[in-house]
Design an enzyme around this catalytic site. Structure first.
Site, mmCIF file in Angstrom:
data_model
loop_
_atom_site.group_PDB
_atom_site.id
_atom_site.type_symbol
_atom_site.label_atom_id
_atom_site.label_comp_id
_atom_site.label_asym_id
_atom_site.label_seq_id
_atom_site.Cartn_x
_atom_site.Cartn_y
_atom_site.Cartn_z
ATOM 1 C CB ALA A 67 -0.888 -0.024 1.226
ATOM 2 N N GLY A 112 0.636 -4.979 0.959
ATOM 3 C CA GLY A 112 -0.541 -5.054 0.092
ATOM 4 C C GLY A 112 -0.247 -5.718 -1.243
ATOM 5 C CD GLU A 115 -2.324 -7.556 2.880
ATOM 6 O OE1 GLU A 115 -1.973 -6.413 2.492
ATOM 7 O OE2 GLU A 115 -2.915 -7.756 3.952
ATOM 8 C CD GLU A 135 1.592 -5.587 5.732
ATOM 9 O OE1 GLU A 135 2.431 -6.449 6.046
ATOM 10 O OE2 GLU A 135 0.792 -5.724 4.786
#
Ligand code: DAK
Length: 261
Positions: A67, A112, A115, A135
């Site tokens: 992200a 992300g 993911e 993270e």
């Protein structure tokens, strides 16, 4: 015209490629990229002729490096919740596509990005792929389903180890723990994905969709219910023209001509 941050192209009949296209930020997922991904996935979902989706990242350094930290750092709680919901919608939509979705990972697939790859049905990695859920280095846990999808892909202990340490794994280790199914040279990544896509696209389209649904839903059910679900999917195939054509073609010793109906 400005570069599109997400590019959806039809590579061949029935085969789409979805490209995250922010190489200057290692394809990091900001809100605009998540919105564009959601729209592109909806386009594939609405295309009855679609057979396979390949997902990749632009440039030679990253699939998706996570992200977008620059955008996330100033989010308040309400914006963080909206951002999380947008990411979750993308991951669910990708996973729910009726056709097989294959991630082609070259370079970093972190946070992300890992993911996003995990929301695909399977992952093919280049020799330069690096995976991780870093993270915790940023003071947050994974937020786009990573705790759950990594757990289901590699098992509890390995997922826990990777998520709580933020340790990154290279392609060979990713292969050894079942995170990826295949490791190929960088130059062969797209061709490998395309070859698999062509193989799938030549099969009975309805059968592929029914099988994907059975694998996907069955994974979250107990064995008895999952097998009952498989029975329903199997029976459904017998209402199709593809089943009649596939079996007739076998008996007539000729290639099947599937219509997807
Ligand atoms: N976000 C924004 N920009 C990024 C980025 C990222 N994740 N990763 C790289 N970039 C940018 C860099 O800032 C740099 O930009 P400029 O300085 O050139 O403007 C450019 O991409 C090139 O990166 P580097 O210069 O750092 O390249 P290196 O080869 O030196 O290093 C690296 C590559 C991948 C090791 C490094 O860039 C890196 O560590 N990147 C961050 C990886 C990371 O921590 N990823 C996880 C992000 S956190 C949530 C839901 C989900 C999430 C969070 C919340 N909610 C519930 C709200 C998900 C979180 C994450 O994914």
């Amino acid at each position: 015209m400005a570069e599109q941050i997400v590019v959806l192209e039809q590579v061949e009949t029935g085969i789409h490629r979805l490209l995250v296209n922010r190489p200057q930020a290692l394809n990091a997922l900001n809100a605009a990229t998540l919105d564009a991904l959601e729209q592109a996935i909806a386009t594939v979902a609405a295309d009855a002729a679609s057979r396979v989706l390949l997902v990749s990242g632009a440039g030679d350094k990253a699939f998706v490096a996570g992200a977008d930290i620059a955008e996330m750092q100033s989010l308040n709680t309400a914006h963080a919740a909206a951002f999380s919901r947008a990411g979750m919608r993308v991951m669910h939509a990708l996973e729910a596509l009726p056709v097989p979705v294959i991630a082609l990972v070259n370079g970093y697939a972190l946070g992300g990005g890992c993911e996003l790859a995990l929301a695909c049905d399977w992952i093919i990695a280049s020799e330069r792929a690096v995976f991780g859920q870093p993270e915790v280095n940023l003071g947050i846990p994974p937020g786009f389903g990573g705790t759950q999808r990594l757990l289901r892909r590699v098992g509890r202990a390995r997922a826990m180890g990777l998520i709580t340490t933020g340790r990154q794994v290279r392609a060979e280790e990713a292969l050894a723990i079942g995170l990826v199914t295949q490791v190929v040279p960088v130059a062969a990544l797209m061709d490998t994905g395309l070859a698999i896509a062509r193989t799938i696209a030549a099969k009975g389209p309805l059968a592929v969709k029914l099988a994907k649904q059975a694998v996907r839903h069955g994974a979250d059910l107990d064995l008895a219910r999952a097998c009952a679900y498989e029975t329903a999917q199997f029976a459904q195939a017998f209402a199709s023209a593809d089943q009649k054509e596939g079996m007739r073609a076998f008996l007539e010793k000729r290639p099947a001509r599937f219509s997807g109906a």
